[in-house]
Design a protein around this motif. Sequence first.
Motif, mmCIF file in Angstrom:
data_model
loop_
_atom_site.group_PDB
_atom_site.id
_atom_site.type_symbol
_atom_site.label_atom_id
_atom_site.label_comp_id
_atom_site.label_asym_id
_atom_site.label_seq_id
_atom_site.Cartn_x
_atom_site.Cartn_y
_atom_site.Cartn_z
ATOM 1 N N GLY A 170 0.825 -1.200 0.000
ATOM 2 C CA GLY A 170 0.000 0.000 0.000
ATOM 3 C C GLY A 170 0.854 1.243 0.000
ATOM 4 O O GLY A 170 2.062 1.200 -0.239
ATOM 5 N N GLY A 171 0.201 2.348 0.278
ATOM 6 C CA GLY A 171 0.896 3.623 0.305
ATOM 7 C C GLY A 171 0.009 4.713 -0.252
ATOM 8 O O GLY A 171 -1.211 4.550 -0.414
ATOM 9 N N ARG A 172 0.622 5.829 -0.541
ATOM 10 C CA ARG A 172 -0.110 6.952 -1.116
ATOM 11 C C ARG A 172 -0.669 6.534 -2.479
ATOM 12 O O ARG A 172 0.034 5.951 -3.297
ATOM 13 N N LYS A 173 -1.944 6.864 -2.716
ATOM 14 C CA LYS A 173 -2.597 6.446 -3.962
ATOM 15 C C LYS A 173 -1.816 6.918 -5.182
ATOM 16 O O LYS A 173 -1.678 6.182 -6.165
ATOM 17 N N GLY A 174 -1.266 8.126 -5.109
ATOM 18 C CA GLY A 174 -0.524 8.656 -6.231
ATOM 19 C C GLY A 174 0.752 7.907 -6.533
ATOM 20 O O GLY A 174 1.281 8.004 -7.647
ATOM 21 N N ARG A 175 1.277 7.146 -5.584
ATOM 22 C CA ARG A 175 2.491 6.368 -5.816
ATOM 23 C C ARG A 175 2.196 4.939 -6.260
ATOM 24 O O ARG A 175 3.097 4.228 -6.694
ATOM 25 N N LEU A 176 0.951 4.525 -6.149
ATOM 26 C CA LEU A 176 0.586 3.171 -6.545
ATOM 27 C C LEU A 176 0.133 3.163 -7.999
ATOM 28 O O LEU A 176 -0.661 4.008 -8.420
ATOM 29 N N ASP A 177 0.631 2.225 -8.757
ATOM 30 C CA ASP A 177 0.253 2.103 -10.160
ATOM 31 C C ASP A 177 -0.973 1.190 -10.250
ATOM 32 O O ASP A 177 -0.870 -0.001 -10.566
ATOM 33 N N LEU A 178 -2.136 1.766 -9.986
ATOM 34 C CA LEU A 178 -3.363 0.977 -9.986
ATOM 35 C C LEU A 178 -3.717 0.503 -11.395
ATOM 36 O O LEU A 178 -4.215 -0.613 -11.576
ATOM 37 N N THR A 179 -3.447 1.337 -12.378
ATOM 38 C CA THR A 179 -3.717 0.937 -13.761
ATOM 39 C C THR A 179 -2.836 -0.242 -14.163
ATOM 40 O O THR A 179 -3.299 -1.211 -14.766
ATOM 41 N N GLY A 180 -1.557 -0.172 -13.812
ATOM 42 C CA GLY A 180 -0.648 -1.272 -14.121
ATOM 43 C C GLY A 180 -1.012 -2.538 -13.382
ATOM 44 O O GLY A 180 -0.913 -3.645 -13.933
ATOM 45 N N THR A 181 -1.433 -2.391 -12.122
ATOM 46 C CA THR A 181 -1.851 -3.550 -11.328
ATOM 47 C C THR A 181 -3.044 -4.244 -11.983
ATOM 48 O O THR A 181 -3.075 -5.472 -12.113
ATOM 49 N N ALA A 182 -4.020 -3.446 -12.415
ATOM 50 C CA ALA A 182 -5.198 -4.010 -13.076
ATOM 51 C C ALA A 182 -4.838 -4.636 -14.419
ATOM 52 O O ALA A 182 -5.357 -5.701 -14.778
ATOM 53 N N ALA A 183 -3.929 -3.995 -15.166
ATOM 54 C CA ALA A 183 -3.540 -4.513 -16.479
ATOM 55 C C ALA A 183 -2.823 -5.858 -16.355
ATOM 56 O O ALA A 183 -3.064 -6.774 -17.148
ATOM 57 N N THR A 184 -1.952 -5.978 -15.360
ATOM 58 C CA THR A 184 -1.248 -7.248 -15.160
ATOM 59 C C THR A 184 -2.228 -8.352 -14.787
ATOM 60 O O THR A 184 -2.148 -9.476 -15.306
ATOM 61 N N ALA A 185 -3.164 -8.037 -13.881
ATOM 62 C CA ALA A 185 -4.171 -9.032 -13.496
ATOM 63 C C ALA A 185 -5.024 -9.436 -14.695
ATOM 64 O O ALA A 185 -5.359 -10.612 -14.867
ATOM 65 N N SER A 186 -5.358 -8.469 -15.542
ATOM 66 C CA SER A 186 -6.154 -8.764 -16.739
ATOM 67 C C SER A 186 -5.403 -9.697 -17.670
ATOM 68 O O SER A 186 -5.988 -10.641 -18.234
ATOM 69 N N HIS A 187 -4.119 -9.452 -17.843
ATOM 70 C CA HIS A 187 -3.304 -10.266 -18.745
ATOM 71 C C HIS A 187 -3.292 -11.729 -18.307
ATOM 72 O O HIS A 187 -3.560 -12.634 -19.124
ATOM 73 N N TYR A 188 -3.015 -11.972 -17.030
ATOM 74 C CA TYR A 188 -2.928 -13.353 -16.562
ATOM 75 C C TYR A 188 -4.299 -14.013 -16.493
ATOM 76 O O TYR A 188 -4.416 -15.234 -16.725
ATOM 77 N N ALA A 189 -5.329 -13.228 -16.198
ATOM 78 C CA ALA A 189 -6.685 -13.786 -16.197
ATOM 79 C C ALA A 189 -7.088 -14.204 -17.611
ATOM 80 O O ALA A 189 -7.710 -15.257 -17.809
ATOM 81 N N ALA A 190 -6.722 -13.409 -18.604
ATOM 82 C CA ALA A 190 -7.043 -13.760 -19.989
ATOM 83 C C ALA A 190 -6.322 -15.036 -20.416
ATOM 84 O O ALA A 190 -6.900 -15.893 -21.104
ATOM 85 N N LEU A 191 -5.067 -15.181 -19.989
ATOM 86 C CA LEU A 191 -4.335 -16.411 -20.312
ATOM 87 C C LEU A 191 -5.007 -17.625 -19.684
ATOM 88 O O LEU A 191 -5.125 -18.680 -20.326
ATOM 89 N N ARG A 192 -5.457 -17.483 -18.420
ATOM 90 C CA ARG A 192 -6.129 -18.611 -17.757
ATOM 91 C C ARG A 192 -7.421 -18.961 -18.471
ATOM 92 O O ARG A 192 -7.714 -20.134 -18.709
ATOM 93 N N TRP A 193 -8.212 -17.921 -18.818
ATOM 94 C CA TRP A 193 -9.497 -18.208 -19.457
ATOM 95 C C TRP A 193 -9.285 -18.881 -20.808
ATOM 96 O O TRP A 193 -10.007 -19.830 -21.155
ATOM 97 N N ARG A 194 -8.319 -18.423 -21.573
ATOM 98 C CA ARG A 194 -8.084 -19.011 -22.899
ATOM 99 C C ARG A 194 -7.596 -20.453 -22.786
ATOM 100 O O ARG A 194 -7.981 -21.305 -23.602
ATOM 101 N N ALA A 195 -6.794 -20.728 -21.781
ATOM 102 C CA ALA A 195 -6.372 -22.117 -21.550
ATOM 103 C C ALA A 195 -7.577 -22.963 -21.160
ATOM 104 O O ALA A 195 -7.737 -24.102 -21.629
ATOM 105 N N TRP A 196 -8.434 -22.423 -20.293
ATOM 106 C CA TRP A 196 -9.658 -23.141 -19.901
ATOM 107 C C TRP A 196 -10.537 -23.383 -21.125
ATOM 108 O O TRP A 196 -11.085 -24.480 -21.319
ATOM 109 N N ASN A 197 -10.675 -22.381 -21.963
ATOM 110 C CA ASN A 197 -11.527 -22.495 -23.149
ATOM 111 C C ASN A 197 -11.008 -23.568 -24.114
ATOM 112 O O ASN A 197 -11.788 -24.316 -24.714
#
Length: 229
Positions: free
Chosen positions: A79-106
Amino acid sequence: MPTPRPLTASVITVCFAPGEDADWFAASEKVNDLLHANGTPARRYQVRHRRLIGWLTRFLGYYLLDAARRFGAVTMAAGGRKGRLDLTGTAATASHYAALRWRAWNTHIAATTRPARPFEDYLAQHHADPTKVSVAEARRRFEQQPRVLAMLALSFDPYELSVYQAGEATYVGLHWRIALIGDALITTDGRLLAPATESVADRFRFLNEACAYVRGLRSSARLCAVAIA
């Protein structure tokens, strides 16, 4: 709002107003006061580095909580100050790995097995007549389905079946929100936001509300992710 379900093995995001004491002990106190649980820091957030002086901020842990380093550079934090946290990058990384899991499942599950009923359907049978269908029996009926057995065999979480079957966008959308929020959120004024039930629909309602709340916080507000068991 209905009473939130009990939380176990969960990640709680604690929010602090600008200027409020926002160290690890303060976050632990808020979690203990509301959930009567103890926890540890959960390093979930990527760290933002300013473009003009990124070479310097990359090595500084100011305004961060429980920062992790790689080759001396700060990479993740609990955690920390919101301005120092890369929330967009955190969400993008999670999206990337979630998409890989779903495509493997599919590819390996959806293409080779028939659609299955989610565990929630069998749990509803238990709630309708607990004497006839125990929780163990509901679980047995759910897990004997070919698609569920295939998911267990290939190490996919069968209790995410309904989200997998809802499609890639839904699965990815759930997991990038979870990466930012976790399983519950404590607001700056001490309110607990959590899903009303364990249904996927209620989880989305909660996560949408929590994401909108975090989005509305000032950049000087602080966040802290706490893992409780």
